[in-house]
Design an enzyme around this catalytic site. Structure first.
Site, PDB file in Angstrom:
ATOM      1  N   HIS A 197       0.850  -1.187   0.000  1.00 26.85           N
ATOM      2  CA  HIS A 197       0.000   0.000   0.000  1.00 26.85           C
ATOM      3  C   HIS A 197       0.887   1.240   0.000  1.00 26.85           C
ATOM      4  O   HIS A 197       1.372   1.688   1.038  1.00 26.85           O
ATOM      5  CB  HIS A 197      -0.913  -0.013   1.224  1.00 26.85           C
ATOM      6  CG  HIS A 197      -2.064   0.949   1.130  1.00 26.85           C
ATOM      7  ND1 HIS A 197      -2.105   1.994   0.240  1.00 26.85           N
ATOM      8  CD2 HIS A 197      -3.246   1.014   1.818  1.00 26.85           C
ATOM      9  CE1 HIS A 197      -3.233   2.665   0.383  1.00 26.85           C
ATOM     10  NE2 HIS A 197      -3.945   2.094   1.333  1.00 26.85           N
ATOM     11  N   HIS A 200      -2.675   6.992  -1.045  1.00 21.22           N
ATOM     12  CA  HIS A 200      -3.712   7.614  -0.213  1.00 21.22           C
ATOM     13  C   HIS A 200      -3.192   8.343   1.018  1.00 21.22           C
ATOM     14  O   HIS A 200      -3.934   8.565   1.976  1.00 21.22           O
ATOM     15  CB  HIS A 200      -4.745   6.564   0.209  1.00 21.22           C
ATOM     16  CG  HIS A 200      -5.371   5.855  -0.936  1.00 21.22           C
ATOM     17  ND1 HIS A 200      -6.129   4.711  -0.794  1.00 21.22           N
ATOM     18  CD2 HIS A 200      -5.347   6.105  -2.276  1.00 21.22           C
ATOM     19  CE1 HIS A 200      -6.529   4.300  -1.980  1.00 21.22           C
ATOM     20  NE2 HIS A 200      -6.074   5.137  -2.902  1.00 21.22           N
ATOM     21  N   TYR A 202      -0.755   7.367   3.186  1.00 19.88           N
ATOM     22  CA  TYR A 202      -0.208   6.552   4.267  1.00 19.88           C
ATOM     23  C   TYR A 202       1.324   6.545   4.174  1.00 19.88           C
ATOM     24  O   TYR A 202       1.911   7.292   3.384  1.00 19.88           O
ATOM     25  CB  TYR A 202      -0.812   5.159   4.227  1.00 19.88           C
ATOM     26  CG  TYR A 202      -2.306   5.177   4.493  1.00 19.88           C
ATOM     27  CD1 TYR A 202      -2.802   5.559   5.745  1.00 19.88           C
ATOM     28  CD2 TYR A 202      -3.222   4.863   3.500  1.00 19.88           C
ATOM     29  CE1 TYR A 202      -4.171   5.607   5.988  1.00 19.88           C
ATOM     30  CE2 TYR A 202      -4.586   4.904   3.726  1.00 19.88           C
ATOM     31  CZ  TYR A 202      -5.056   5.280   4.980  1.00 19.88           C
ATOM     32  OH  TYR A 202      -6.404   5.341   5.223  1.00 19.88           O
TER      33      TYR A 202
END
Length: 393
Positions: A197, A200, A202
């Site tokens: 990931h 977004h 993070y």
């Protein structure tokens, strides 16, 4: 193959219709979406993926039988690749909830092994999304209340004051190792690959974005330097798993804390971001946008996924309000969304602009969404009701 960095940039792509309501023929949808696709050593049976969506139904970070059934239902109904909700890597500062699953610990990994087994039994493939939230975490939050909030520069968004701890080299090494260990565990317990990931707003994305990365060492500065941390994670994961075990990297321009933020203003800047990641070992990219039909740069109809494939030559997954008309972020604020046609999506898949499509809210609402689309039962597709977030249906 090596990234085609010498490929000329073509801005003369014909314009397509941006809004289509007419349902495609059943045979056309099945023909385009049912084609297998290869990601390194993995063959996915069709072009439909389930997008990762945080659900918070794993007390103690342990996914139970309800989680396994939730994913297996989608696989049984025709989803070729399940990308799980974000799951915390083994670093105490990685998360902020005791109900979000973790990808470390004996009990947690045993739960995940059962999830993978259930999806395989239903005929699907599955990868966990490995996650560290960085400065999104606030001090005192579970699952490890004493853990600090760590990030590139101790800030949560552009222009903010320092509220957390800027990561030391030891912090960086520990997080890199945590991702590598989680990926090795995923292969060991039977998953088909991993997704990192990097989107977004993070942790990994906090390094990529100048708004949250004020570092003056090797991990900060220009776009290539800001990619260094992500590239080191990819390389460590690549070394920890088998050569044919797929690594998918999810990235985005937008951030939850800054919807209009952009990592790359031009195709050349996007290339500078992606090529080091591909060289480090990424096998496929997952280009996250809020609406897949939006062109990414002026002068071309390609979306972010299309440009990513053009610049790297790697398989790419597109995502963003598939099957629905409306911003998905509003869905997490209690708003529904009407159904939207997918003929333009099929056009793009047919022309190989990208390789797969990840479906989020539409699959959350209706576990049978993929089966209905593949069977041409478009009249059975309904609007999204945000109440679907309330259960693992």
């Amino acid at each position: 193959m090596d990234p085609p960095t010498d490929r000329p940039l073509d801005h003369s792509i014909p314009t397509r219709s941006l809004y289509v309501t007419v349902a495609p023929s059943a045979s056309r949808a099945a023909e385009i979406l049912s084609r297998p696709v290869s990601i390194n050593g993995l063959t996915v049976p069709n072009r439909i993926a389930m997008a990762p969506m945080t659900r918070q139904f794993s007390p103690g970070g342990v996914p139970g039988e309800d989680v396994a059934s939730y994913y297996a239902r989608r696989a049984a109904a025709g989803v070729g690749l399940i990308v799980t909700e974000g799951t915390y890597v083994g670093h105490e500062s990685a998360g902020q909830s005791d109900d979000i699953p973790r990808f470390h610990g004996e009990e947690q990994l045993a739960g995940w092994a059962k999830v993978a087994e259930a999806v395989h039994a239903a005929g699907g493939k599955i990868v966990p999304q490995l996650w560290h939230i960085g400065s999104v975490r606030r001090a005192g939050e579970p699952p490890f209340a004493d853990a600090p909030s760590v990030s590139p520069s101790g800030i949560h968004t552009e222009g903010a004051e320092v509220t957390g701890r800027a990561m030391t080299q030891q912090d960086l090494d520990d997080v890199i190792q945590a991702f590598a260990e989680a990926a090795a565990a995923a292969e060991r317990i039977g998953f088909d690959g991993v997704e990192l990931h990097g989107a977004h707003g993070y942790l990994i994305d906090q390094f990529l974005w100048a708004g949250t990365n004020r570092r003056t060492d090797a991990y900060g500065g220009d776009l290539v330097a800001r990619t260094q941390f992500a590239a080191e994670i990819v390389a460590a994961v690549r070394a920890a798993v088998s050569p044919t075990f797929p690594i998918i990297f999810r990235f985005s321009q937008w951030k939850q804390q800054a919807y209009e933020a952009r990592l790359a203003e031009t195709p050349e800047e996007l290339e500078a971001l992606l090529v080091p990641l591909a060289a480090a070992g990424v096998d496929a990219f997952h280009a996250s946008t809020r609406r897949y039909w939006r062109p990414e740069f002026d002068g071309s109809d390609l979306n972010l996924a299309g440009w990513t494939k053009k610049l790297t030559g790697k398989p790419v997954i597109t995502v963003g309000s598939v099957g629905l008309d409306g911003d998905f972020l509003k869905g997490f604020q209690g708003e529904g969304a009407p159904a939207r046609g997918i003929d333009d999506l099929l056009d793009r898949l047919e022309s190989d602009e990208f390789d797969m499509v990840a479906v989020g809210r539409a699959l959350l609402q209706d576990p049978q969404w993929a089966a209905k689309v593949l069977d041409g039962r478009f009249d059975e597709l309904g609007a999204y009701d945000a109440a679907a977030l309330g259960s693992l249906s």
